[in-house]
Write a protein that holds these residues in place. Structure first.
Motif, PDB file in Angstrom:
ATOM      1  N   VAL A 324     -18.600  -3.989 -56.563  1.00 46.18           N
ATOM      2  CA  VAL A 324     -18.808  -4.868 -55.416  1.00 46.18           C
ATOM      3  C   VAL A 324     -17.535  -5.623 -55.025  1.00 46.18           C
ATOM      4  O   VAL A 324     -17.140  -5.652 -53.845  1.00 46.18           O
ATOM      5  CB  VAL A 324     -19.957  -5.863 -55.674  1.00 46.18           C
ATOM      6  CG1 VAL A 324     -19.903  -7.037 -54.687  1.00 46.18           C
ATOM      7  CG2 VAL A 324     -21.305  -5.161 -55.541  1.00 46.18           C
ATOM      8  N   GLU A 325     -16.877  -6.235 -56.006  1.00 47.85           N
ATOM      9  CA  GLU A 325     -15.696  -7.045 -55.679  1.00 47.85           C
ATOM     10  C   GLU A 325     -14.549  -6.216 -55.083  1.00 47.85           C
ATOM     11  O   GLU A 325     -14.002  -6.594 -54.030  1.00 47.85           O
ATOM     12  CB  GLU A 325     -15.237  -7.822 -56.909  1.00 47.85           C
ATOM     13  CG  GLU A 325     -16.199  -8.954 -57.261  1.00 47.85           C
ATOM     14  CD  GLU A 325     -15.670  -9.820 -58.385  1.00 47.85           C
ATOM     15  OE1 GLU A 325     -14.854  -9.325 -59.188  1.00 47.85           O
ATOM     16  OE2 GLU A 325     -16.091 -10.989 -58.461  1.00 47.85           O
ATOM     17  N   PRO A 326     -14.158  -5.097 -55.714  1.00 42.69           N
ATOM     18  CA  PRO A 326     -13.104  -4.290 -55.076  1.00 42.69           C
ATOM     19  C   PRO A 326     -13.536  -3.724 -53.722  1.00 42.69           C
ATOM     20  O   PRO A 326     -12.712  -3.569 -52.820  1.00 42.69           O
ATOM     21  CB  PRO A 326     -12.833  -3.172 -56.084  1.00 42.69           C
ATOM     22  CG  PRO A 326     -13.979  -3.167 -57.031  1.00 42.69           C
ATOM     23  CD  PRO A 326     -14.491  -4.563 -57.053  1.00 42.69           C
ATOM     24  N   PHE A 327     -14.848  -3.444 -53.561  1.00 39.03           N
ATOM     25  CA  PHE A 327     -15.320  -2.931 -52.274  1.00 39.03           C
ATOM     26  C   PHE A 327     -15.160  -3.983 -51.175  1.00 39.03           C
ATOM     27  O   PHE A 327     -14.718  -3.671 -50.062  1.00 39.03           O
ATOM     28  CB  PHE A 327     -16.782  -2.492 -52.381  1.00 39.03           C
ATOM     29  CG  PHE A 327     -17.353  -2.027 -51.078  1.00 39.03           C
ATOM     30  CD1 PHE A 327     -17.024  -0.772 -50.573  1.00 39.03           C
ATOM     31  CD2 PHE A 327     -18.196  -2.838 -50.329  1.00 39.03           C
ATOM     32  CE1 PHE A 327     -17.534  -0.339 -49.354  1.00 39.03           C
ATOM     33  CE2 PHE A 327     -18.709  -2.417 -49.111  1.00 39.03           C
ATOM     34  CZ  PHE A 327     -18.370  -1.160 -48.632  1.00 39.03           C
ATOM     35  N   ILE A 328     -15.547  -5.230 -51.468  1.00 39.37           N
ATOM     36  CA  ILE A 328     -15.401  -6.301 -50.471  1.00 39.37           C
ATOM     37  C   ILE A 328     -13.931  -6.533 -50.141  1.00 39.37           C
ATOM     38  O   ILE A 328     -13.575  -6.777 -48.982  1.00 39.37           O
ATOM     39  CB  ILE A 328     -16.087  -7.596 -50.966  1.00 39.37           C
ATOM     40  CG1 ILE A 328     -17.605  -7.411 -50.911  1.00 39.37           C
ATOM     41  CG2 ILE A 328     -15.669  -8.800 -50.123  1.00 39.37           C
ATOM     42  CD1 ILE A 328     -18.416  -8.586 -51.402  1.00 39.37           C
ATOM     43  N   ASP A 329     -13.072  -6.445 -51.152  1.00 39.94           N
ATOM     44  CA  ASP A 329     -11.622  -6.545 -50.913  1.00 39.94           C
ATOM     45  C   ASP A 329     -11.166  -5.538 -49.861  1.00 39.94           C
ATOM     46  O   ASP A 329     -10.447  -5.872 -48.915  1.00 39.94           O
ATOM     47  CB  ASP A 329     -10.854  -6.282 -52.218  1.00 39.94           C
ATOM     48  CG  ASP A 329     -10.657  -7.558 -53.018  1.00 39.94           C
ATOM     49  OD1 ASP A 329     -10.775  -8.642 -52.424  1.00 39.94           O
ATOM     50  OD2 ASP A 329     -10.395  -7.462 -54.219  1.00 39.94           O
ATOM     51  N   ILE A 330     -11.576  -4.294 -50.042  1.00 46.48           N
ATOM     52  CA  ILE A 330     -11.141  -3.217 -49.149  1.00 46.48           C
ATOM     53  C   ILE A 330     -11.859  -3.304 -47.799  1.00 46.48           C
ATOM     54  O   ILE A 330     -11.253  -3.078 -46.753  1.00 46.48           O
ATOM     55  CB  ILE A 330     -11.411  -1.842 -49.805  1.00 46.48           C
ATOM     56  CG1 ILE A 330     -10.553  -1.688 -51.070  1.00 46.48           C
ATOM     57  CG2 ILE A 330     -11.133  -0.697 -48.839  1.00 46.48           C
ATOM     58  CD1 ILE A 330     -10.958  -0.521 -51.950  1.00 46.48           C
ATOM     59  N   TRP A 331     -13.135  -3.660 -47.832  1.00 44.92           N
ATOM     60  CA  TRP A 331     -13.974  -3.629 -46.628  1.00 44.92           C
ATOM     61  C   TRP A 331     -13.624  -4.751 -45.643  1.00 44.92           C
ATOM     62  O   TRP A 331     -13.263  -4.496 -44.496  1.00 44.92           O
ATOM     63  CB  TRP A 331     -15.440  -3.698 -47.050  1.00 44.92           C
ATOM     64  CG  TRP A 331     -16.429  -3.798 -45.929  1.00 44.92           C
ATOM     65  CD1 TRP A 331     -16.348  -3.231 -44.701  1.00 44.92           C
ATOM     66  CD2 TRP A 331     -17.657  -4.537 -45.951  1.00 44.92           C
ATOM     67  NE1 TRP A 331     -17.458  -3.549 -43.948  1.00 44.92           N
ATOM     68  CE2 TRP A 331     -18.274  -4.352 -44.694  1.00 44.92           C
ATOM     69  CE3 TRP A 331     -18.308  -5.308 -46.914  1.00 44.92           C
ATOM     70  CZ2 TRP A 331     -19.498  -4.933 -44.372  1.00 44.92           C
ATOM     71  CZ3 TRP A 331     -19.526  -5.873 -46.607  1.00 44.92           C
ATOM     72  CH2 TRP A 331     -20.112  -5.692 -45.349  1.00 44.92           C
TER      73      TRP A 331
END
Length: 526
Positions: A324-331
Motif C-alpha cells: 500500500v505505501e509504495p503504491f500510494i507513493d507512485i500513484w
C-alpha cells in the motif's frame, strides 16, 4: 447445481470487480487532481453520515431473505408473494424514513465538519441523500435473484451501469471540475439501474406481479419481526463500529485527514469487495445446505470454507501491508501517506474481521439473529470509548485501535460460541485452536515475505508489480506446502477441478482427451 450457480455468481462478481477497480483508480486520480483532498474528505464524510440512516434496511433485507429460502426451495408461490409484498412495503417506509431523517440532520452538519473551504455543503448533502433514499423504492427485488442464486444478473447490470457512470463522471471532472454535476449524474444513473433490475426480475418471474392470494401466517410474521428487531440492533452497533471513523477523524483531526484515510479505505475495500464476491455468492448455497443437511455435514463444509477464508484474507493482508505505501507513493505522492502504524492497525482490523466471514455466513444462514442482538451495541460502546480516549494521544491511529480492541472483546469469542453451540454442536475450543494455528502461520509467512520483498526496490510501477507477483507466489507456495495433505485442501482441489471442467473450453479438451485415451486402449486390446 449449487456449484454451478456459485461459479456463475463468482465469475460475474470477479469480472465486475476487476472493471470497477480499474475505473475507480482512474476516477480517484482525476477526482484528486480536479477537486483536491477536501472534496475527497466531504465525499467520505457524507457517505459515513448517511450510512447511519440505512441501518434498518439491512435488518429487513436479511430477515426476509432468510424467510425466503424455504418457500423458494419448495416453490411455495403464495408465501413468496406475501413475503415480497411485505418486503416492498418495508422498503417504501425505509425510503421515507431515510429522507426525513436525512433532512433533519442538515442543520447539524457543522458539528461534523471541523474545517473546510468547500462551498454549497448543504446542496451537496441533499444530492447524497437522494442517491441514498431513492433506489430503495425499486431495489427490494434484487434479493429474490440472490435467493435464487442468480446474483450474477444483478452484478452484470450494475457493472454496465458503473462503467457508464464512472466514464461520465471522469469526463465531467476532467472537463468541468463541477462536483454538483458529478453527483447529479451519479444519482440519476443509480435510480435508472435499480428500475432496470426490477424490470428484469418481473420478466423472469411474472408470478411476482400476481395478486396475493394468502396472507403471511402468524408464525412467519412473528419470526420476521423478531429477527428484524435483532438485526436492526446489530446494525446500529455495527455502524458505530465501522461507520463513524470518518466522522471522528473529521471532528477531531480535519476534513483533509478524512481524504487521506479515504485512499487507504478504498484500497482495503477493494480487497474486501473482491473477497466478498467469492464468499457472498456462496452464502445462498450455504443457506440451502443449512436448511437440508446435518450438523456434521455443515461443519465439514465450514472447515473447508474456513481454510479458504484464512488463505485469501491472510494473503491479501500481507500484500496490503507490504504494497500500500509504495503504491500510494507512485500513484499520488508521498504527501498522501499516513504513518505505518495506521496501516498496520487497518490491516489487522481487515484480517480479524475477515477471519469471521465464514462463521458469520453460517450464523446468518442458520437464522441466528436474536441471540446476539446486543453484541454489536456493547462492541460499539467499547469502540467509541476507546477511540475517544486514544485519539487524544495517537490521533488517527487511536481511532482505528478502538475498532480492533472492541472486536477482540466481543464478537471474537461470542460469535464462535453461538455457532458452535447452536449449529455445529461442537466444542468452541476447536475454533480457537484453528484460529491460533492459522494466525501464527500467517504472521510467520508475513515476516518471510517482508524479508524477501525488501530486497527488491519499488520505485517504479513495474518494480512494484514484480514485488506483488513475487509476494503472491511466495505466500501461496508456503501455504500449499503446509496444507496440501489436509482434507480441507483436498476438498478445495476437487471443487477447483470441477469448476474448471464446467468451463466450456476446458471441458471439451478434457472429454476429447478421455475419448482419445479410451480409443487407444480399445485399439491396443485388439
Amino acid at each position: 447445481m449449487r456449484i454451478k450457480s456459485s461459479l456463475l455468481n463468482i465469475s460475474a462478481g470477479l469480472g465486475n470487480q476487476i472493471i470497477i477497480t480499474a475505473l475507480s483508480f482512474i476516477s480517484r486520480t482525476v477526482f484528486i487532481n480536479s477537486l483536491g483532498i477536501e472534496y475527497l474528505g466531504i465525499n467520505g464524510l457524507f457517505t459515513s453520515i448517511l450510512s447511519m440512516l440505512t441501518l434498518a434496511e439491512a435488518g429487513i433485507g436479511s430477515s426476509i431473505i432468510y424467510n425466503l429460502y424455504k418457500p423458494v426451495a419448495d416453490n411455495d408461490r403464495p408465501k413468496i408473494l406475501a413475503l415480497m409484498q411485505l418486503y416492498k412495503k418495508a422498503y417504501q417506509i425505509i425510503a421515507g424514513v431515510v429522507l426525513v431523517l436525512g433532512l433533519g440532520l442538515m442543520p447539524f452538519l457543522d458539528l461534523f465538519i471541523k474545517e473546510t473551504s468547500v462551498e454549497n455543503i448543504s446542496f451537496i448533502y441533499v444530492l447524497f441523500l437522494i442517491n441514498t433514499a431513492a433506489p430503495y423504492l425499486f431495489v427490494y427485488k434484487n434479493s429474490f435473484l440472490n435467493v435464487n442464486q442468480k446474483n450474477y444478473i444483478v452484478t452484470i447490470v450494475f457493472s454496465i451501469s458503473a462503467i457508464i457512470s464512472t466514464c461520465m463522471k471522469i469526463a465531467i471532472l476532467y472537463f468541468t471540475e463541477n462536483y454538483i454535476l458529478y453527483l447529479t449524474v451519479e444519482s440519476i444513473l443509480s435510480i435508472i439501474t435499480s428500475i432496470i433490475v426490477a424490470y428484469i426480475v418481473d420478466k423472469m418471474y411474472p408470478f411476482l406481479r400476481e395478486k396475493i392470494k394468502r396472507k403471511l401466517d402468524p408464525e412467519t410474521k412473528a419470526s420476521f419481526i423478531k429477527n428484524m428487531k435483532a438485526i436492526i440492533l446489530q446494525n446500529v452497533g455495527n455502524y458505530f463500529i465501522f461507520g463513524v471513523d470518518s466522522i471522528l477523524i473529521s471532528s477531531f483531526v480535519s476534513i483533509a485527514a478524512v481524504g487521506l484515510y479515504s485512499n487507504y479505505k478504498m484500497l482495503i475495500d477493494i480487497c474486501r469487495t473482491f473477497l466478498n464476491q467469492v464468499f457472498t455468492n456462496t452464502y445462498h448455497s450455504l443457506g440451502n445446505l443449512v436448511a437440508k443437511e446435518s450438523a456434521e455435514a455443515i461443519y465439514r463444509i465450514f472447515k473447508v470454507t474456513y481454510l479458504l477464508n484464512f488463505w485469501l484474507y491472510s494473503l491479501l493482508s500481507i500484500m496490503l501491508y507490504l504494497m500500500v505505501e509504495p503504491f500510494i507513493d507512485i500513484w499520488i505522492g508521498t504527501e498522501f501517506k499516513m504513518t505505518n502504524i495506521v496501516l498496520l492497525i487497518l490491516v489487522i482490523a481487515f484480517y480479524e474481521r475477515g477471519m469471521r466471514n465464514s462463521l458469520s455466513a453460517v450464523k446468518i444462514t442458520a437464522g441466528i439473529f436474536h441471540e446476539d442482538r446486543f453484541s454489536p451495541m456493547f462492541q460499539a460502546v467499547i469502540n467509541l470509548g476507546v477511540s475517544l480516549i486514544f485519539v487524544k494521544f495517537w490521533g488517527i491511529a487511536g481511532i482505528f485501535a478502538g475498532s480492533v480492541i472492541s472486536a477482540l472483546m466481543i464478537p471474537f469469542w461470542y460469535t464462535p460460541w453461538l455457532v458452535y453451540k447452536k449449529v455445529f454442536h461442537q466444542p468452541v475450543g476447536l475454533y480457537y485452536r484453528s484460529y491460533v494455528y492459522y494466525t501464527v502461520i500467517g504472521a510467520v509467512t508475513c515476516l518471510i515475505a517482508t524479508r524477501v520483498i525488501k530486497l527488491i526496490p519499488s520505485n517504479t510501477l513495474l518494480e512494484l508489480i514484480f514485488q506483488s507477483v513475487l509476494c503472491f507466489i511466495l505466500v501461496n507456495i508456503i501455504y500449499v506446502a503446509l496444507f496440501y495433505r489436509t482434507a480441507e485442501f483436498k476438498y478445495l482441489l476437487v471443487v477447483a477441478r470441477s469448476l474448471l471442467l464446467k468451463l466450456p473450453k476446458v471441458s471439451t479438451i478434457y472429454h476429447k482427451t478421455i475419448k482419445r485415451k479410451r480409443h487407444m486402449e480399445v485399439g491396443g486390446t485388439k
